[in-house]
Design a protein around this motif. Structure first.
Motif, mmCIF file in Angstrom:
data_model
loop_
_atom_site.group_PDB
_atom_site.id
_atom_site.type_symbol
_atom_site.label_atom_id
_atom_site.label_comp_id
_atom_site.label_asym_id
_atom_site.label_seq_id
_atom_site.Cartn_x
_atom_site.Cartn_y
_atom_site.Cartn_z
ATOM 1 N N LYS A 417 42.233 41.204 37.537
ATOM 2 C CA LYS A 417 41.175 40.994 37.009
ATOM 3 C C LYS A 417 41.529 40.196 35.752
ATOM 4 O O LYS A 417 40.908 38.923 35.227
ATOM 5 C CB LYS A 417 40.199 42.070 36.627
ATOM 6 N N ARG A 418 42.557 40.819 34.721
ATOM 7 C CA ARG A 418 43.174 40.211 33.695
ATOM 8 C C ARG A 418 43.608 38.852 34.002
ATOM 9 O O ARG A 418 43.392 38.033 33.067
ATOM 10 C CB ARG A 418 44.043 41.104 32.978
ATOM 11 N N ALA A 419 44.179 38.543 34.879
ATOM 12 C CA ALA A 419 45.203 37.472 35.439
ATOM 13 C C ALA A 419 44.199 36.292 35.668
ATOM 14 O O ALA A 419 44.130 35.152 35.247
ATOM 15 C CB ALA A 419 46.124 37.531 36.359
ATOM 16 N N ARG A 420 43.290 36.541 36.607
ATOM 17 C CA ARG A 420 42.161 35.739 37.087
ATOM 18 C C ARG A 420 40.982 35.320 36.310
ATOM 19 O O ARG A 420 40.416 34.350 36.415
ATOM 20 C CB ARG A 420 41.875 35.973 38.535
ATOM 21 N N ASP A 421 40.817 36.372 35.562
ATOM 22 C CA ASP A 421 39.271 36.050 34.722
ATOM 23 C C ASP A 421 39.453 36.744 33.346
ATOM 24 O O ASP A 421 38.444 37.850 33.063
ATOM 25 C CB ASP A 421 38.043 37.053 35.588
ATOM 26 N N ARG A 423 38.364 36.355 30.616
ATOM 27 C CA ARG A 423 37.371 36.075 29.649
ATOM 28 C C ARG A 423 36.091 36.755 30.182
ATOM 29 O O ARG A 423 34.983 37.105 29.496
ATOM 30 C CB ARG A 423 36.841 34.745 29.212
ATOM 31 N N GLY A 424 36.343 37.450 31.316
ATOM 32 C CA GLY A 424 35.381 38.405 31.950
ATOM 33 C C GLY A 424 33.847 37.448 32.326
ATOM 34 O O GLY A 424 32.754 37.802 32.126
ATOM 35 N N VAL A 425 34.166 36.255 33.001
ATOM 36 C CA VAL A 425 32.944 35.359 33.159
ATOM 37 C C VAL A 425 32.159 36.050 34.435
ATOM 38 O O VAL A 425 31.061 36.063 34.500
ATOM 39 C CB VAL A 425 33.353 34.022 33.799
ATOM 40 N N ILE A 426 32.821 36.722 35.389
ATOM 41 C CA ILE A 426 32.581 37.056 36.627
ATOM 42 C C ILE A 426 32.324 38.655 36.362
ATOM 43 O O ILE A 426 33.451 39.363 36.181
ATOM 44 C CB ILE A 426 33.246 36.973 37.747
ATOM 45 N N ARG A 427 31.109 39.536 36.462
ATOM 46 C CA ARG A 427 30.821 40.753 36.269
ATOM 47 C C ARG A 427 30.364 41.617 37.512
ATOM 48 O O ARG A 427 29.185 41.210 37.784
ATOM 49 C CB ARG A 427 30.106 41.041 34.839
ATOM 50 N N ALA A 428 30.949 42.528 38.031
ATOM 51 C CA ALA A 428 30.625 43.017 39.270
ATOM 52 C C ALA A 428 29.551 44.031 38.638
ATOM 53 O O ALA A 428 29.415 44.327 37.322
ATOM 54 C CB ALA A 428 31.750 43.817 39.897
ATOM 55 N N ASN A 429 28.729 44.610 39.538
ATOM 56 C CA ASN A 429 27.586 45.603 39.242
ATOM 57 C C ASN A 429 28.645 47.178 38.795
ATOM 58 O O ASN A 429 27.987 47.765 38.076
ATOM 59 C CB ASN A 429 26.845 46.061 40.337
ATOM 60 N N PHE A 430 29.670 47.107 39.190
ATOM 61 C CA PHE A 430 30.517 48.199 38.670
ATOM 62 C C PHE A 430 32.068 47.630 38.292
ATOM 63 O O PHE A 430 32.816 47.646 39.430
ATOM 64 C CB PHE A 430 30.817 49.468 39.959
ATOM 65 N N PRO A 431 32.176 47.015 37.378
ATOM 66 C CA PRO A 431 33.435 46.261 36.847
ATOM 67 C C PRO A 431 34.770 47.409 36.988
ATOM 68 O O PRO A 431 34.590 48.496 36.530
ATOM 69 C CB PRO A 431 33.106 45.904 35.620
ATOM 70 N N VAL A 432 35.857 46.604 37.266
ATOM 71 C CA VAL A 432 37.008 47.573 37.444
ATOM 72 C C VAL A 432 37.623 47.867 36.060
ATOM 73 O O VAL A 432 38.479 48.926 35.899
ATOM 74 C CB VAL A 432 37.992 46.761 38.235
ATOM 75 N N LEU A 433 37.198 47.053 35.071
ATOM 76 C CA LEU A 433 37.761 47.192 33.544
ATOM 77 C C LEU A 433 36.640 48.106 32.739
ATOM 78 O O LEU A 433 35.498 47.586 32.890
ATOM 79 C CB LEU A 433 37.976 45.902 32.939
#
Length: 433
Positions: A417-421, A423-433
């Motif tokens: 997640k940190r490598a590919r996104d 800035r947190g543009v994509i946010r899951a219903n239950f984010p891993v971070l």
């Protein structure tokens, strides 16, 4: 939002617009989603344009085709609806997938559509209990199917994803093109890319036997004893769920729901036949397309409160906890038999991994403080018999993705997640971070 409105073919609602409240409504009406806008995408290009816009303007995107598994994490995001991307195509088999064929489905397709297309061919996808659950979100979260004891977690049947990355670029993700992202999308949730279509292997189901048996709740101890007997030796083709049911204002019931991949299970279910006083027995051959009728779950949005736990056993101590008192004010206390292929590690499998636990318990009720207290009380009583891990697709508002994964898997997902996104543009219903 005018810039985006002039770019996409779909529809946009900003907060305060007529229709915004309905457009942003989650499946669970008890969840309050405070999103800044809703985009109903007409196609994959609309998805890419929405993600690009969010990245450019410092916003985040949360994707919900149907609104299942919504949580408060969507607050402040653009809510992306992909239900119009609902195509379903059954294509021929391949050397990779085997001879049984492949389903290619859009991000908004529901399981009922897939089963209706596959059933006449004697095939099935690894669907759960409801025909109106979206294939994509279910699969991104792993996907516990009626047929997972025979064929494993749904995510591990995926062959390819069409997706949009955090920069708005359209990508195709396979084990060859991007093995790390392919691993994460198979069970790690929707935090890494917005999926616009996926392809997965279908499985043979030329015959399906199944249905529900129902008794008055007074028979619950006998039925649970029979359930323990049946599941102790059940072959992988047989899946059986036990459910204590209590609708508000109505009597209580105990049910057994089952599926068997074959014409008839023979004597495998005979312990249930020896229990008298059944109110109804709907078992028999049925088309795969009618799988959702077994549990007959609601097909319209409603408010709920729930929690799920993986059980290390279903011994006398667990039985005592479950049967000690009426389940009120809960509506359902369900036990699902796991094991089989779910318990076997898959070489090259996805982030969902395998499940060592043999059973799952799922608690469900209408939202209230009494319901919350009852769930908490049962949860505490079951602690000696649970592992603390929860299936990703059964996380409820207020719970966290960290509960769904072993530590090593969670760390790997977070690194990706940190490598590919970043800035947190994509946010899951239950984010891993």
């Amino acid at each position: 939002m005018n810039e985006l409105k002039n770019t996409i073919k779909g529809t946009i609602w900003a907060a305060g617009d007529p229709g915004f409240a309905e457009a942003s409504r989650p499946w669970n009406l008890a969840v309050a989603q405070k999103v800044v806008a809703v985009v109903e995408a007409a196609d994959a290009e609309d998805v890419a344009a929405t993600v690009s816009y969010a990245a450019l303007h410092g916003l985040a995107v949360t994707t919900q085709p149907t609104g299942h598994s919504a949580s408060g994490s969507a607050d402040g995001t653009i809510l992306l609806r992909t239900h119009r991307l609902n195509s379903v195509e059954i294509i021929g088999g391949s050397a990779e997938a085997g001879p049984d064929g492949v389903a290619r489905v859009g991000a908004g397709a529901q399981w009922g559509q897939v089963l209706a297309a596959a059933s006449p061919l004697g095939l099935t996808g690894l669907a759960g209990s409801s025909p109106v659950v979206g294939v994509t979100g279910y699969t991104l979260g792993g996907g516990l199917s009626w047929f997972s004891r025979a064929y494993g977690i749904a995510a591990d049947s995926v062959l390819a994803f069409d997706a949009v990355d955090a920069g708005g670029a359209k990508i195709r993700v396979t084990a060859e093109t991007d093995p790390e992202l392919f691993w994460a999308l198979r069970g790690g949730g929707g935090d890494f890319a917005v999926v616009t279509a996926l392809e997965f292997a279908l499985r043979p189901a030329p015959f399906l036997y199944g249905g529900r048996i129902m008794w008055p709740v007074e028979r619950a101890p006998e039925v649970l004893a029979a359930y323990r007997e049946v599941t102790a030796t059940a072959p992988d083709e047989l899946t059986v769920w036990y459910d204590l049911l209590k609708l508000p204002g109505g009597p209580g019931f105990v049910t057994v729901d089952c599926t068997f991949l074959g014409e008839h299970p023979g004597d495998l279910l005979s312990p249930f036949d020896r229990i008298g006083g059944a109110i109804s027995d709907g078992r028999g051959l049925l088309p795969v397309a009618e799988l959702g009728g077994i549990c007959a779950e609601p097909t319209d949005p409603l408010p709920s409160m729930s929690s799920a736990y993986l059980l290390t056993s279903l011994d006398d101590a667990v039985a005592e906890v479950l049967l000690a008192d009426p389940i009120d004010p809960l509506v359902s206390v369900q036990i699902r038999h796991l094991g089989g292929a779910l318990s076997r590690p898959v070489p090259g499998g996805g982030a969902a991994g395998h499940l060592d636990e043999p059973y799952l318990v799922y608690l469900l009720g209408l939202p209230s403080q009494d319901t919350a207290d009852r769930i908490e009380g049962l949860s505490k009583a079951l602690v000696p018999h649970t592992t603390g891990r929860k299936p990703y697709t059964m996380l409820h508002d207020g719970e966290h993705a960290a509960s769904a994964f072993p530590r090593e898997t969670l760390d790997r997902l977070r690194d990706l997640k940190r490598a590919r996104d970043p800035r947190g543009v994509i946010r899951a219903n239950f984010p891993v971070l």
